[in-house]
Design a protein around this motif. Structure first.
Motif, PDB file in Angstrom:
ATOM      1  N   GLN A  46       0.836  -1.194   0.000  1.00 46.23           N
ATOM      2  CA  GLN A  46       0.000   0.000   0.000  1.00 46.23           C
ATOM      3  C   GLN A  46       0.879   1.256   0.000  1.00 46.23           C
ATOM      4  O   GLN A  46       1.185   1.817   1.052  1.00 46.23           O
ATOM      5  N   ARG A  48       0.130   4.255  -1.047  1.00 46.56           N
ATOM      6  CA  ARG A  48      -0.614   5.426  -0.572  1.00 46.56           C
ATOM      7  C   ARG A  48      -0.483   5.548   0.945  1.00 46.56           C
ATOM      8  O   ARG A  48      -0.262   6.637   1.475  1.00 46.56           O
ATOM      9  N   ARG A  49      -0.611   4.431   1.653  1.00 47.65           N
ATOM     10  CA  ARG A  49      -0.489   4.424   3.111  1.00 47.65           C
ATOM     11  C   ARG A  49       0.894   4.900   3.542  1.00 47.65           C
ATOM     12  O   ARG A  49       1.025   5.736   4.443  1.00 47.65           O
ATOM     13  N   LEU A  51       2.992   6.816   1.869  1.00 52.57           N
ATOM     14  CA  LEU A  51       3.145   8.241   1.567  1.00 52.57           C
ATOM     15  C   LEU A  51       2.366   9.117   2.544  1.00 52.57           C
ATOM     16  O   LEU A  51       2.857  10.174   2.963  1.00 52.57           O
ATOM     17  N   LEU A  52       1.164   8.685   2.924  1.00 51.64           N
ATOM     18  CA  LEU A  52       0.385   9.459   3.889  1.00 51.64           C
ATOM     19  C   LEU A  52       1.032   9.457   5.271  1.00 51.64           C
ATOM     20  O   LEU A  52       0.995  10.465   5.977  1.00 51.64           O
ATOM     21  N   VAL A 112      -5.632   8.189   6.480  1.00 50.41           N
ATOM     22  CA  VAL A 112      -4.995   6.991   5.927  1.00 50.41           C
ATOM     23  C   VAL A 112      -6.043   5.941   5.562  1.00 50.41           C
ATOM     24  O   VAL A 112      -6.028   5.391   4.458  1.00 50.41           O
TER      25      VAL A 112
END
Length: 182
Positions: A46, A48-49, A51-52, A112
């Motif tokens: 993941q 995106r997770r 990066l967040l 997230v």
């Protein structure tokens, strides 16, 4: 190679302390999440997770730590010794620790995971007391080491590194609890 990188890092820490601590916190939390995903058996990585979470470290954790530790040094200016370290740890655990845990739980749930405010609020109501009690078993030791042995410029780095280890531990603990329930 390591010595050259360390020297460059220390120069950046001296010249641009806030920026360096923010980047360091972001990189460490991102690295921790990559390791957590790999070791916890996440089927699809993941990004995106990661990066967040890096954004959280960069925009909040690093800067908060930078200013918090400067404030602690101002409050306890010129005072040394074990009593002062104990007071710093106590103050940190009664103020910053609950706030940071609450804020992280909100950020993780809302941003997230993309959950609704009602779901996040209910999860915080349910889980915050046990999260905070568990944190109070680990973080006072980290705080003691940080205030007793770390120079001011390295406190955020040390704290960010320990937070990465803590996050990995919590992730693995959550995985083992989920495995027991399955």
């Amino acid at each position: 190679m390591f010595e050259i990188a360390l020297k460059k890092y220390l120069v950046q820490l001296q010249l641009h302390p806030l920026r360096t601590k923010a980047i360091t916190a972001g990189v460490l939390i991102g690295t921790s999440d990559v390791v957590a995903q790999k070791t916890s058996g996440v089927k699809k990585f993941q990004l995106r997770r990661v990066l967040l979470l890096m954004l959280y470290g960069f925009a909040y954790s690093g800067p908060f730590g930078h200013f918090f530790h400067k404030l602690m040094d101002l409050i306890f200016r010129g005072k040394n010794g074990k009593k002062t370290v104990a007071k710093k740890v106590l103050l940190e655990q009664l103020t910053s620790s609950p706030w940071n845990n609450f804020l992280f739980m909100m950020y993780y749930g809302l941003v997230v995971e993309g959950r609704t405010w009602d779901l996040v609020r209910n999860k915080i109501r349910k889980d915050f007391p046990s999260v905070q009690l568990t944190a109070w078993k680990f973080w006072p030791i980290v705080g003691w080491i940080n205030y007793q042995y770390m120079p001011l410029q390295f406190r955020v780095l040390f704290h960010s590194f320990m937070a990465s280890c803590w996050a990995l531990f919590l992730n693995l603990k959550a995985r083992s609890i989920a495995a027991k329930k399955a």
